[in-house]
Scaffold this motif. Structure first.
Motif, PDB file in Angstrom:
ATOM      1  N   PRO A   1      -3.598   2.654  13.948  1.00  0.00           N
ATOM      2  CA  PRO A   1      -3.759   3.996  14.496  1.00  0.00           C
ATOM      3  C   PRO A   1      -4.737   4.834  13.698  1.00  0.00           C
ATOM      4  O   PRO A   1      -5.150   4.479  12.599  1.00  0.00           O
ATOM      5  CB  PRO A   1      -2.352   4.564  14.391  1.00  0.00           C
ATOM      6  N   GLU A   2      -5.075   5.961  14.281  1.00  0.00           N
ATOM      7  CA  GLU A   2      -5.850   6.929  13.543  1.00  0.00           C
ATOM      8  C   GLU A   2      -5.006   7.466  12.412  1.00  0.00           C
ATOM      9  O   GLU A   2      -3.793   7.601  12.531  1.00  0.00           O
ATOM     10  CB  GLU A   2      -6.268   8.078  14.468  1.00  0.00           C
ATOM     11  N   PRO A   3      -5.604   7.781  11.277  1.00  0.00           N
ATOM     12  CA  PRO A   3      -4.823   8.290  10.148  1.00  0.00           C
ATOM     13  C   PRO A   3      -4.059   9.544  10.539  1.00  0.00           C
ATOM     14  O   PRO A   3      -4.585  10.455  11.157  1.00  0.00           O
ATOM     15  CB  PRO A   3      -5.886   8.588   9.078  1.00  0.00           C
ATOM     16  N   ALA A   4      -2.786   9.549  10.161  1.00  0.00           N
ATOM     17  CA  ALA A   4      -1.958  10.706  10.461  1.00  0.00           C
ATOM     18  C   ALA A   4      -2.206  11.793   9.428  1.00  0.00           C
ATOM     19  O   ALA A   4      -2.690  11.562   8.337  1.00  0.00           O
ATOM     20  CB  ALA A   4      -0.477  10.304  10.458  1.00  0.00           C
ATOM     21  N   SER A   5      -1.851  12.980   9.816  1.00  0.00           N
ATOM     22  CA  SER A   5      -1.958  14.096   8.884  1.00  0.00           C
ATOM     23  C   SER A   5      -1.036  13.878   7.711  1.00  0.00           C
ATOM     24  O   SER A   5       0.074  13.395   7.863  1.00  0.00           O
ATOM     25  CB  SER A   5      -1.558  15.403   9.609  1.00  0.00           C
ATOM     26  N   PRO A   6      -1.468  14.212   6.494  1.00  0.00           N
ATOM     27  CA  PRO A   6      -0.618  13.994   5.324  1.00  0.00           C
ATOM     28  C   PRO A   6       0.708  14.727   5.422  1.00  0.00           C
ATOM     29  O   PRO A   6       1.675  14.324   4.810  1.00  0.00           O
ATOM     30  CB  PRO A   6      -1.469  14.524   4.163  1.00  0.00           C
ATOM     31  N   SER A   7       0.749  15.820   6.181  1.00  0.00           N
ATOM     32  CA  SER A   7       1.971  16.614   6.216  1.00  0.00           C
ATOM     33  C   SER A   7       2.875  16.284   7.385  1.00  0.00           C
ATOM     34  O   SER A   7       4.020  16.683   7.420  1.00  0.00           O
ATOM     35  CB  SER A   7       1.620  18.110   6.266  1.00  0.00           C
TER      36      SER A   7
ATOM     37  N   LYS B   1       0.826  -1.210   0.000  1.00  0.00           N
ATOM     38  CA  LYS B   1       0.000   0.000   0.000  1.00  0.00           C
ATOM     39  C   LYS B   1       0.859   1.260   0.000  1.00  0.00           C
ATOM     40  O   LYS B   1       0.584   2.222  -0.734  1.00  0.00           O
ATOM     41  CB  LYS B   1      -0.921  -0.006   1.218  1.00  0.00           C
ATOM     42  N   HIS B   2       1.914   1.258   0.781  1.00  0.00           N
ATOM     43  CA  HIS B   2       2.739   2.455   0.871  1.00  0.00           C
ATOM     44  C   HIS B   2       3.589   2.682  -0.377  1.00  0.00           C
ATOM     45  O   HIS B   2       3.925   3.819  -0.701  1.00  0.00           O
ATOM     46  CB  HIS B   2       3.619   2.386   2.119  1.00  0.00           C
ATOM     47  N   TYR B   3       3.938   1.605  -1.088  1.00  0.00           N
ATOM     48  CA  TYR B   3       4.655   1.799  -2.342  1.00  0.00           C
ATOM     49  C   TYR B   3       3.777   2.492  -3.381  1.00  0.00           C
ATOM     50  O   TYR B   3       4.281   3.202  -4.252  1.00  0.00           O
ATOM     51  CB  TYR B   3       5.161   0.456  -2.879  1.00  0.00           C
ATOM     52  N   LYS B   4       2.474   2.285  -3.301  1.00  0.00           N
ATOM     53  CA  LYS B   4       1.584   2.985  -4.227  1.00  0.00           C
ATOM     54  C   LYS B   4       1.586   4.484  -3.955  1.00  0.00           C
ATOM     55  O   LYS B   4       1.268   5.276  -4.833  1.00  0.00           O
ATOM     56  CB  LYS B   4       0.168   2.430  -4.094  1.00  0.00           C
ATOM     57  N   SER B   5       1.950   4.876  -2.736  1.00  0.00           N
ATOM     58  CA  SER B   5       2.024   6.291  -2.391  1.00  0.00           C
ATOM     59  C   SER B   5       3.363   6.889  -2.767  1.00  0.00           C
ATOM     60  O   SER B   5       3.534   8.112  -2.689  1.00  0.00           O
ATOM     61  CB  SER B   5       1.796   6.476  -0.885  1.00  0.00           C
ATOM     62  N   GLY B   6       4.313   6.078  -3.137  1.00  0.00           N
ATOM     63  CA  GLY B   6       5.638   6.565  -3.499  1.00  0.00           C
ATOM     64  C   GLY B   6       6.709   5.632  -2.989  1.00  0.00           C
ATOM     65  O   GLY B   6       6.768   5.330  -1.793  1.00  0.00           O
TER      66      GLY B   6
ATOM     67  N   ALA C   1       7.998   4.919   1.064  1.00  0.00           N
ATOM     68  CA  ALA C   1       7.856   3.599   1.666  1.00  0.00           C
ATOM     69  C   ALA C   1       9.211   3.049   2.083  1.00  0.00           C
ATOM     70  O   ALA C   1       9.366   2.489   3.175  1.00  0.00           O
ATOM     71  CB  ALA C   1       7.183   2.644   0.682  1.00  0.00           C
ATOM     72  N   PHE C   2      10.207   3.246   1.224  1.00  0.00           N
ATOM     73  CA  PHE C   2      11.539   2.736   1.555  1.00  0.00           C
ATOM     74  C   PHE C   2      12.151   3.496   2.727  1.00  0.00           C
ATOM     75  O   PHE C   2      12.884   2.928   3.537  1.00  0.00           O
ATOM     76  CB  PHE C   2      12.451   2.830   0.334  1.00  0.00           C
ATOM     77  N   GLU C   3      11.826   4.759   2.821  1.00  0.00           N
ATOM     78  CA  GLU C   3      12.303   5.560   3.940  1.00  0.00           C
ATOM     79  C   GLU C   3      11.800   4.992   5.266  1.00  0.00           C
ATOM     80  O   GLU C   3      12.546   4.896   6.247  1.00  0.00           O
ATOM     81  CB  GLU C   3      11.833   7.004   3.781  1.00  0.00           C
ATOM     82  N   HIS C   4      10.542   4.584   5.292  1.00  0.00           N
ATOM     83  CA  HIS C   4       9.986   4.013   6.510  1.00  0.00           C
ATOM     84  C   HIS C   4      10.688   2.695   6.847  1.00  0.00           C
ATOM     85  O   HIS C   4      10.980   2.421   8.013  1.00  0.00           O
ATOM     86  CB  HIS C   4       8.484   3.779   6.354  1.00  0.00           C
TER      87      HIS C   4
ATOM     88  N   PRO D   1      -1.176   8.538  -7.092  1.00  0.00           N
ATOM     89  CA  PRO D   1      -0.740   7.927  -5.837  1.00  0.00           C
ATOM     90  C   PRO D   1      -1.679   8.280  -4.694  1.00  0.00           C
ATOM     91  O   PRO D   1      -2.290   9.347  -4.667  1.00  0.00           O
ATOM     92  CB  PRO D   1       0.650   8.540  -5.611  1.00  0.00           C
ATOM     93  N   SER D   2      -1.777   7.367  -3.764  1.00  0.00           N
ATOM     94  CA  SER D   2      -2.542   7.629  -2.557  1.00  0.00           C
ATOM     95  C   SER D   2      -1.805   8.622  -1.686  1.00  0.00           C
ATOM     96  O   SER D   2      -0.591   8.683  -1.691  1.00  0.00           O
ATOM     97  CB  SER D   2      -2.751   6.308  -1.798  1.00  0.00           C
ATOM     98  N   ARG D   3      -2.535   9.410  -0.905  1.00  0.00           N
ATOM     99  CA  ARG D   3      -1.912  10.395  -0.042  1.00  0.00           C
ATOM    100  C   ARG D   3      -1.807   9.887   1.391  1.00  0.00           C
ATOM    101  O   ARG D   3      -1.481  10.647   2.294  1.00  0.00           O
ATOM    102  CB  ARG D   3      -2.706  11.707  -0.078  1.00  0.00           C
ATOM    103  N   GLU D   4      -2.069   8.598   1.585  1.00  0.00           N
ATOM    104  CA  GLU D   4      -1.945   8.058   2.933  1.00  0.00           C
ATOM    105  C   GLU D   4      -0.501   8.043   3.356  1.00  0.00           C
ATOM    106  O   GLU D   4       0.367   7.578   2.646  1.00  0.00           O
ATOM    107  CB  GLU D   4      -2.485   6.625   2.977  1.00  0.00           C
ATOM    108  N   GLY D   5      -0.217   8.550   4.552  1.00  0.00           N
ATOM    109  CA  GLY D   5       1.132   8.483   5.086  1.00  0.00           C
ATOM    110  C   GLY D   5       1.275   7.276   5.975  1.00  0.00           C
ATOM    111  O   GLY D   5       0.382   6.441   6.097  1.00  0.00           O
TER     112      GLY D   5
END
Length: 779
Positions: free
Chosen positions: A653-659, A383-388, A392-395, A633-637
């Motif tokens: 968790p609750e969704p985090a802020s995109p920023s 899922k996170h690779y679809k966001s970039g 995702a690799f940073e995480h 891309p999805s904006r989910e962080g």
């Protein structure tokens, strides 16, 4: 100390090369050491087709003596054509018996692939199977159709690919265990990473030694000499596949009653600094592992369903086998076990395993003290690779860095050849015929001990559904941050290494990609998917997508048509099944009679849960992606959440802020982009406090094959966790303690449609970096 003295430890009395001779009634295997200083003799009886009869001569012969001995044997057998040369070989792989006579498997060709601490590591190039009894009426079964088929089946295990061994180094163990091991004369061939354990059992039982056999490690080995800014070091990546519960993709899933999981692989990354001869060599290593989800689950292969349904067997409601698995990991690696689970979330078919895995971890943790808890985190990598890809690799790098802070890595300075004395396992080693000076240890050699500065105490365990494609990327991320720390310990400094333009980061990615391909070929019958690595490199395009589709088709074909026979071959090679009188041949059995381990599908139907397949051909590839070249891309962080003392194992968790990322909120610090000038919009802090190399440095790499060729002329969704309140502390131990002690966190439990759940976690104690010689722990 001179280099000659330091290298003396490598020259232990082991046999390197063998000549096999035959008479009508016996085989004579004559072996010599590397320097041709002594010869040994093993006689193999050829008269009994049903028994393995071996006789070891304790004498150490000189060259002149062995020549005379061969003449004497030849004269004594002159009536039956004398003594004839059969073949040259480099060690016995083992002995095997099907329906008729015994066969001996030997290494016909080898190649040098690297060195560890001055010990040479070889890869098997070619092998040979030799029938032991001479041809007679009693051996006519050797030519039967069934016997030929069994031989062909065993030969499906291709020993010329990805099998490695060393005469003077225990390749089945990590560097830390080898350096810290002081046991002499102990047989180590029964350990989980020796694939020919069953084949050598007979000869080891008879001779009570391992002089004549080699210990084969199956997996991957690559060694590269790196020259960066005039600093030389050796980078080695090793993968060791476990022989326990080993097999093919769909015929080996989950766990067995003994706590062994399918596709368990230990990955070791060693960095050794090049120093002048005569000096102790600085070396450091880090070990991580992968393995199937430790639950009783399976998938039934189908020609028409590329992704079969997931069948979860609920017979082990108390998770006894899962508990055994993690207890075994603690015994092997140390107290701290960190789990990085990459299963997909939401309505995906993998969620059934995700939920049950969480329950198992929670159940295991309830019965232990907090410091002995399994530390686990879920991260939906797909899922996170679809966001970039960069984000995702940073995480993943942040997780790897935090895990490294907790479990540490191995660092020492050691002379070349250290640990060689532990490989001696000769039933006649203490025979009076040996020279006294060969047994004595001089004070100078006694001083050649390794200086140990830090030990790894624990392991990072990664898995996705197959422990292949997503797991490869996650393990590369951990290896990358570990490499930065390894270079720092060796005194090789420079700009951050976690940079996709860094030539050393690219070289490490290449090694992990090759390792992933090798393991995927062994386990799933195809190369690994390249989507995520290609996205990191920035070359993911339609051509690469088509290549991944071909990989998926090839994998599906092998899984559907080839795996049953391949599983039979592996089972036979490992001694888990074989021909028996009064029983049907292996190829006449149904797959569930010999390929499902301890899982009896038919009798367990009432206790089975099924997750239906989405029937996509490519795991990790969306059909829409193949149509749309650049999907939005999805904006989910990254979401953050850690395991608590609740009975529920999974939290989202609750969704985090995109920023603002969850880790940034905990740190109260700003963040910056990990990969400058990349397409990612991720804002998490890079690992810039760890020295490495920037892409502006001149780098030169030489593979082991090239080196030896030149010398040949010279002979989160953080789903569940208890690891800490943040995985991304970057300012040292003091900052880590101030953040994590007494931090109260809010976790939103969203799995399986349940209501939110508020939990509190306790901080972990400080992490000490060991800077002095300490007591070794087994790794």
């Amino acid at each position: 100390m001179g280099s000659e003295t330091m290298r003396k430890l490598v020259d232990v009395p082991v046999l390197h090369k063998f000549m096999l001779y035959r008479t009508l009634t016996n085989f004579y295997l004559i072996g010599r050491d590397k320097k041709k200083t002594f010869w040994r003799l093993l006689k193999i009886d050829r008269t009994d087709p049903n028994e393995l009869n071996l006789f070891e001569d304790p004498t150490r012969y000189t060259h002149e003596q062995i020549v005379e001995l061969k003449k004497w044997i030849s004269r004594g057998n002159q009536e039956y054509s004398g003594l004839r040369a059969e073949t040259t070989c480099y060690g016995i792989i083992g002995f095997v018996k099907f329906l008729g006579p015994y066969y001996m498997l030997v290494i016909k060709k080898r190649k040098k692939v690297g060195e560890i601490c001055g010990h040479t590591v070889y890869g098997v190039v070619d092998s040979q199977m030799i029938m032991i009894p001479y041809h007679s009426g009693e051996t006519r079964v050797a030519g039967s159709a069934a016997e030929r088929r069994y031989k062909k089946l065993l030969n499906m295990v291709d020993l010329s690919k990805n099998f490695y061994f060393s005469y003077t180094y225990h390749l089945m163990y990590s560097l830390q265990k080898n350096i810290c091991n002081t046991e002499r004369g102990k047989i180590h061939d029964e350990t989980m990473f020796v694939w020919n354990e069953y084949l050598t059992h007979g000869i080891r039982r008879i001779l009570q030694n391992t002089v004549w056999t080699v210990s084969l490690v199956y997996g991957f080995f690559q060694q590269t000499k790196c020259l960066v800014s005039n600093e030389e070091f050796i980078l080695t990546v090793i993968a060791r596949r476990s022989r326990h519960y080993a097999g093919t993709r769909y015929l080996r899933r989950g766990i067995n009653d003994a706590g062994n999981v399918a596709n368990e692989v230990e990955i070791e990354q060693i960095v050794t600094k090049e120093v002048p001869e005569g000096q102790k060599v600085p070396m450091t290593s880090v070990v991580q592992m992968r393995g199937s989800i430790p639950l009783f689950w399976s998938q039934e292969t189908s020609v028409f369903t590329p992704q079969p349904d997931i069948i979860l067997n609920n017979k082990d409601v108390k998770h006894v086998a899962t508990r055994r698995h993690f207890e075994n990991l603690k015994q092997r690696y140390g107290r701290l076990i960190i789990i990085l689970n990459l299963l997909k979330t939401g309505k995906h078919r993998e969620s059934i395993l995700r939920a049950e895995f969480g329950k198992a971890i929670s159940s295991i943790n309830k019965g232990t003290t907090r410091e002995n808890h399994l530390k686990a985190i879920h991260f939906d990598l797909n899922k996170h690779y679809k966001s970039g890809a960069d984000g995702a690799f940073e995480h993943l790098c942040n997780y790897g860095k935090r895990a490294l802070e907790l479990i540490n890595l191995f660092f020492c300075q050691a002379p070349l050849g250290v640990g060689a004395e532990a490989v001696i396992n000769d039933s006649f080693f203490n025979n009076p015929i040996m020279n006294e000076d060969e047994e004595e240890t001089s004070p100078e050699e006694e001083a050649l001990k390794a200086d140990i500065f830090s030990l790894q105490n624990g392991v990072l365990r990664s898995n996705c559904i197959d422990c292949l494609d997503r797991t490869n990327v996650a393990q590369y991320a951990h290896g990358l941050v570990a490499l930065a720390q390894q270079l720092h310990l060796l005194g090789i400094t420079g700009p951050p290494i976690v940079d996709k333009n860094n030539p050393l980061a690219k070289k490490l990615m290449e090694a992990y990609e090759k390792m992933g391909d090798a393991i995927a070929m062994q386990y799933a019958g195809s190369d690994a998917h390249i989507k995520m690595f290609s996205a990191l490199r920035g070359d993911w395009n339609m051509m690469m997508k088509h290549r991944d589709m071909i990989t998926a088709v090839r994998r599906h074909y092998n899984n559907a048509y080839m795996d049953s026979e391949k599983q039979n071959a592996i089972n036979m090679f490992l001694g888990q099944s074989g021909p028996q009188l009064g029983r049907p041949a292996l190829w006449e059995l149904r797959s569930d009679q010999h390929n499902t381990g301890n899982l009896d599908i038919e009798n367990l139907r009432p206790r089975i849960s099924r997750s239906f397949s989405d029937n996509l051909l490519l795991e990790g590839l969306d059909i829409e992606e193949l149509i749309n070249e650049n999907p939005q891309p999805s904006r989910e962080g990254l979401n953050g959440g850690w395991e608590t003392n609740s009975e529920v194992g999974f939290f989202e968790p609750e969704p985090a802020s995109p920023s603002v990322h969850f880790e940034d909120h905990l740190r109260g610090t700003g963040s910056k982009q990990m990969f400058p000038d990349s397409g990612s919009t991720s804002d998490s802090q890079g690992l810039d406090d760890v020295p490495g190399f920037s892409h502006s440095y001149n780098a030169k790499f030489t593979t082991a094959d090239e080196m030896f060729e030149r010398c040949s002329s010279m002979s989160s969704d953080n789903m569940f966790s208890d690891i800490a309140e943040s995985f991304t502390s970057t300012t040292g131990t003091d900052h880590f303690e101030s953040i994590f002690k007494g931090v109260e966190m809010k976790l939103w439990y969203a799995a399986e449609g349940n209501a939110g759940y508020l939990a509190h976690t306790e901080g972990l104690g400080g992490h000490d970096n060991v800077k002095h010689t300490i007591t070794a722990t087994s790794l």
